[in-house]
Design a protein around this motif. Structure first.
Motif, PDB file in Angstrom:
ATOM      1  N   SER A   1       0.803  -1.207   0.000  1.00  0.00           N
ATOM      2  CA  SER A   1       0.000   0.000   0.000  1.00  0.00           C
ATOM      3  C   SER A   1       0.842   1.265   0.000  1.00  0.00           C
ATOM      4  N   HIS A   2       2.072   1.210   0.529  1.00  0.00           N
ATOM      5  CA  HIS A   2       2.931   2.388   0.576  1.00  0.00           C
ATOM      6  C   HIS A   2       3.458   2.691  -0.823  1.00  0.00           C
ATOM      7  N   PRO A   3       3.489   3.994  -1.218  1.00  0.00           N
ATOM      8  CA  PRO A   3       3.979   4.339  -2.568  1.00  0.00           C
ATOM      9  C   PRO A   3       5.374   3.810  -2.871  1.00  0.00           C
ATOM     10  N   ALA A   4       6.286   3.876  -1.870  1.00  0.00           N
ATOM     11  CA  ALA A   4       7.635   3.359  -2.114  1.00  0.00           C
ATOM     12  C   ALA A   4       7.603   1.873  -2.430  1.00  0.00           C
ATOM     13  N   GLY A   5       6.732   1.145  -1.745  1.00  0.00           N
ATOM     14  CA  GLY A   5       6.610  -0.284  -2.019  1.00  0.00           C
ATOM     15  C   GLY A   5       6.106  -0.545  -3.415  1.00  0.00           C
ATOM     16  N   ARG A   6       5.183   0.327  -3.906  1.00  0.00           N
ATOM     17  CA  ARG A   6       4.675   0.133  -5.260  1.00  0.00           C
ATOM     18  C   ARG A   6       5.722   0.493  -6.307  1.00  0.00           C
ATOM     19  N   VAL A   7       6.564   1.477  -6.005  1.00  0.00           N
ATOM     20  CA  VAL A   7       7.667   1.809  -6.921  1.00  0.00           C
ATOM     21  C   VAL A   7       8.616   0.613  -7.042  1.00  0.00           C
ATOM     22  N   LEU A   8       8.939   0.001  -5.894  1.00  0.00           N
ATOM     23  CA  LEU A   8       9.793  -1.184  -5.929  1.00  0.00           C
ATOM     24  C   LEU A   8       9.073  -2.336  -6.630  1.00  0.00           C
ATOM     25  N   GLY A   9       7.763  -2.408  -6.448  1.00  0.00           N
ATOM     26  CA  GLY A   9       6.999  -3.436  -7.147  1.00  0.00           C
ATOM     27  C   GLY A   9       7.059  -3.263  -8.646  1.00  0.00           C
ATOM     28  N   LEU A  10       7.010  -2.000  -9.105  1.00  0.00           N
ATOM     29  CA  LEU A  10       7.158  -1.723 -10.534  1.00  0.00           C
ATOM     30  C   LEU A  10       8.522  -2.191 -11.027  1.00  0.00           C
ATOM     31  N   LEU A  11       9.560  -1.905 -10.240  1.00  0.00           N
ATOM     32  CA  LEU A  11      10.905  -2.336 -10.638  1.00  0.00           C
ATOM     33  C   LEU A  11      10.985  -3.855 -10.728  1.00  0.00           C
TER      34      LEU A  11
ATOM     35  N   ARG B   1       8.555  -6.589 -21.350  1.00  0.00           N
ATOM     36  CA  ARG B   1       7.813  -5.337 -21.522  1.00  0.00           C
ATOM     37  C   ARG B   1       6.411  -5.520 -20.970  1.00  0.00           C
ATOM     38  N   LEU B   2       5.895  -4.503 -20.298  1.00  0.00           N
ATOM     39  CA  LEU B   2       4.514  -4.496 -19.817  1.00  0.00           C
ATOM     40  C   LEU B   2       3.880  -3.157 -20.180  1.00  0.00           C
ATOM     41  N   THR B   3       2.624  -3.190 -20.571  1.00  0.00           N
ATOM     42  CA  THR B   3       1.930  -1.949 -20.899  1.00  0.00           C
ATOM     43  C   THR B   3       1.535  -1.221 -19.623  1.00  0.00           C
ATOM     44  N   GLY B   4       1.169   0.063 -19.811  1.00  0.00           N
ATOM     45  CA  GLY B   4       0.718   0.828 -18.657  1.00  0.00           C
ATOM     46  C   GLY B   4      -0.525   0.228 -18.025  1.00  0.00           C
ATOM     47  N   VAL B   5      -1.414  -0.308 -18.857  1.00  0.00           N
ATOM     48  CA  VAL B   5      -2.635  -0.932 -18.335  1.00  0.00           C
ATOM     49  C   VAL B   5      -2.298  -2.152 -17.484  1.00  0.00           C
ATOM     50  N   GLU B   6      -1.375  -2.991 -17.976  1.00  0.00           N
ATOM     51  CA  GLU B   6      -0.982  -4.190 -17.226  1.00  0.00           C
ATOM     52  C   GLU B   6      -0.323  -3.825 -15.904  1.00  0.00           C
ATOM     53  N   LEU B   7       0.557  -2.844 -15.933  1.00  0.00           N
ATOM     54  CA  LEU B   7       1.239  -2.435 -14.711  1.00  0.00           C
ATOM     55  C   LEU B   7       0.262  -1.834 -13.704  1.00  0.00           C
ATOM     56  N   ALA B   8      -0.670  -1.011 -14.209  1.00  0.00           N
ATOM     57  CA  ALA B   8      -1.648  -0.403 -13.312  1.00  0.00           C
ATOM     58  C   ALA B   8      -2.499  -1.461 -12.620  1.00  0.00           C
ATOM     59  N   ALA B   9      -2.906  -2.493 -13.387  1.00  0.00           N
ATOM     60  CA  ALA B   9      -3.723  -3.552 -12.801  1.00  0.00           C
ATOM     61  C   ALA B   9      -2.949  -4.345 -11.752  1.00  0.00           C
ATOM     62  N   ARG B  10      -1.686  -4.622 -12.001  1.00  0.00           N
ATOM     63  CA  ARG B  10      -0.892  -5.414 -11.057  1.00  0.00           C
ATOM     64  C   ARG B  10      -0.542  -4.630  -9.800  1.00  0.00           C
ATOM     65  N   LEU B  11      -0.371  -3.326  -9.956  1.00  0.00           N
ATOM     66  CA  LEU B  11       0.018  -2.510  -8.800  1.00  0.00           C
ATOM     67  C   LEU B  11      -1.182  -1.910  -8.074  1.00  0.00           C
ATOM     68  N   GLY B  12      -2.356  -1.988  -8.687  1.00  0.00           N
ATOM     69  CA  GLY B  12      -3.555  -1.437  -8.057  1.00  0.00           C
ATOM     70  C   GLY B  12      -3.610   0.083  -8.094  1.00  0.00           C
ATOM     71  N   VAL B  13      -3.096   0.680  -9.177  1.00  0.00           N
ATOM     72  CA  VAL B  13      -3.106   2.136  -9.325  1.00  0.00           C
ATOM     73  C   VAL B  13      -3.609   2.465 -10.729  1.00  0.00           C
TER      74      VAL B  13
ATOM     75  N   GLU C   1      -3.041   4.550 -14.569  1.00  0.00           N
ATOM     76  CA  GLU C   1      -1.916   4.657 -15.501  1.00  0.00           C
ATOM     77  C   GLU C   1      -1.092   5.915 -15.259  1.00  0.00           C
ATOM     78  N   ARG C   2      -1.739   7.008 -14.814  1.00  0.00           N
ATOM     79  CA  ARG C   2      -0.976   8.229 -14.523  1.00  0.00           C
ATOM     80  C   ARG C   2       0.007   7.976 -13.381  1.00  0.00           C
ATOM     81  N   THR C   3      -0.424   7.205 -12.405  1.00  0.00           N
ATOM     82  CA  THR C   3       0.468   6.885 -11.286  1.00  0.00           C
ATOM     83  C   THR C   3       1.613   6.000 -11.744  1.00  0.00           C
ATOM     84  N   VAL C   4       1.346   5.081 -12.669  1.00  0.00           N
ATOM     85  CA  VAL C   4       2.414   4.247 -13.224  1.00  0.00           C
ATOM     86  C   VAL C   4       3.469   5.127 -13.878  1.00  0.00           C
ATOM     87  N   ARG C   5       3.035   6.150 -14.628  1.00  0.00           N
ATOM     88  CA  ARG C   5       3.993   7.049 -15.264  1.00  0.00           C
ATOM     89  C   ARG C   5       4.831   7.790 -14.221  1.00  0.00           C
TER      90      ARG C   5
END
Length: 321
Positions: A2-12, A20-32, A34-38
């Motif tokens: 739930s913490h933003p830093a944890g989601r940044v590490l999750g993206l990494l 490669r993952l699309t913004g839609v795929e990343l957003a769904a996996r991280l629970g955020v 697409e703007r937040t993914v960017r």
């Protein structure tokens, strides 16, 4: 996460484990969204991690090819798999130069949580192997392995220095068809232009490897493993041996590997063709199979089998009284 830093590490971690993952795929996996993914991707770039974003229908996020991450993002299961793989490679001789495996193990241990590191150390300390430890002297140089693998993949001819079993040095030009790891040793097999035929070479006896501009085509359906095992079975020895084994082909193949000899099904059983330096050793091998057999040649093998039978009878008659 739930913490933003944890989601940044999750993206990494997601980018590390996927091409490669699309913004839609990343957003769904991280629970955020697409703007937040960017925004998370921008944070990683600011931290010096080369995340690239490709626009368009087939675009997405990915790490720059060739970027090396430290093994900090391994899950417990992944860390166990990597460490056990390194331990097995060191034991079996699957690795190249010996220090590389030990230093890789040490680096991974240093970044593991203490509790997991201790548990994995316990596994390593109490892990036994039924296979004999490979001789470090037969491990090839890393550069040799990588150069030959690249040449085989690109179908490029190589020039190499080779030292035979007897110590004779030669310069070869080789079309490398494939690499094989067999019985604790690395081999390359391909067309040897010096001999004008397919030959097999041990990597630990290869010196400098130079990749040439000439390309080649491997024969259709060429099987490097079959070629290497056949060539090892055909190494010249003192005696050519033919024995008819009274068993079926499947049972024979389970007990006798291709590197020992050639097996041919017949109406009366399975014909074993092989070579042996010492006939007493061949007699012991045949006796240990536990099947009836008929020695076809050489005649001296019959005498060796009879002598082995006499030794067994003598040992069976011993008494402790």
């Amino acid at each position: 996460m739930s913490h933003p830093a944890g989601r940044v590490l999750g993206l990494l971690e997601l980018l590390q484990s996927h091409h490669r993952l699309t913004g839609v795929e990343l957003a769904a996996r991280l629970g955020v969204d697409e703007r937040t993914v960017r925004r998370y991707a921008t944070t990683l770039v600011e931290l010096g991690i080369p995340v690239t974003a490709d626009r368009g229908r087939y675009g997405g996020y990915r790490l720059r090819p060739g970027y090396k991450l430290p093994p900090l993002m391994l899950t417990d299961d992944e860390a166990v798999a990597v460490l056990l793989g390194l331990v097995a490679a060191e034991r079996l001789g699957l690795g190249t130069e010996e220090p590389a495996t030990a230093t890789a193990l040490a680096k991974i241990r240093r970044v593991l949580p203490p509790a997991l590191a201790d548990r994995l150390a316990a596994v390593q300390e109490h892990l036994g192997f039924t296979l004999r430890r490979a001789d470090p002297a037969v491990r090839p140089a890393t550069g040799t392995l990588l150069a030959l693998a690249a040449a085989a993949r690109q179908r490029r001819r190589v020039r190499l220095d080779y030292r035979s079993f007897a110590g004779a040095a030669s310069r070869r030009r080789l079309d490398p068809y494939g690499l094989v790891f067999h019985a604790g040793r690395w081999y390359v097999t391909g067309h040897d232009h010096l001999r004008g035929e397919v030959r097999t070479f041990r990597l630990d006896r290869i010196g400098e490897v130079v990749t040439e501009a000439e390309t080649f085509e491997a024969p259709a359906g060429f099987d490097p493993v079959a070629q290497v095992t056949r060539s090892l079975a055909g190494v010249p020895y003192a005696h050519d041996v033919e024995v008819l084994l009274e068993t079926d082909p499947d049972t024979a193949r389970r007990r006798i590997p291709p590197s020992v000899g050639e097996l041919t099904p017949t109406a009366d059983g399975v014909l074993l063709r092989t070579r042996a330096e010492r006939l007493d050793g061949m007699a012991q091998l045949l006796a240990g199979l536990g099947w009836p057999f008929t020695v076809l040649r050489p005649d001296a093998l019959r005498d060796a089998v009879a002598e082995h039978a006499r030794r067994l009878a003598d040992w069976a008659g011993r008494s402790t009284g």
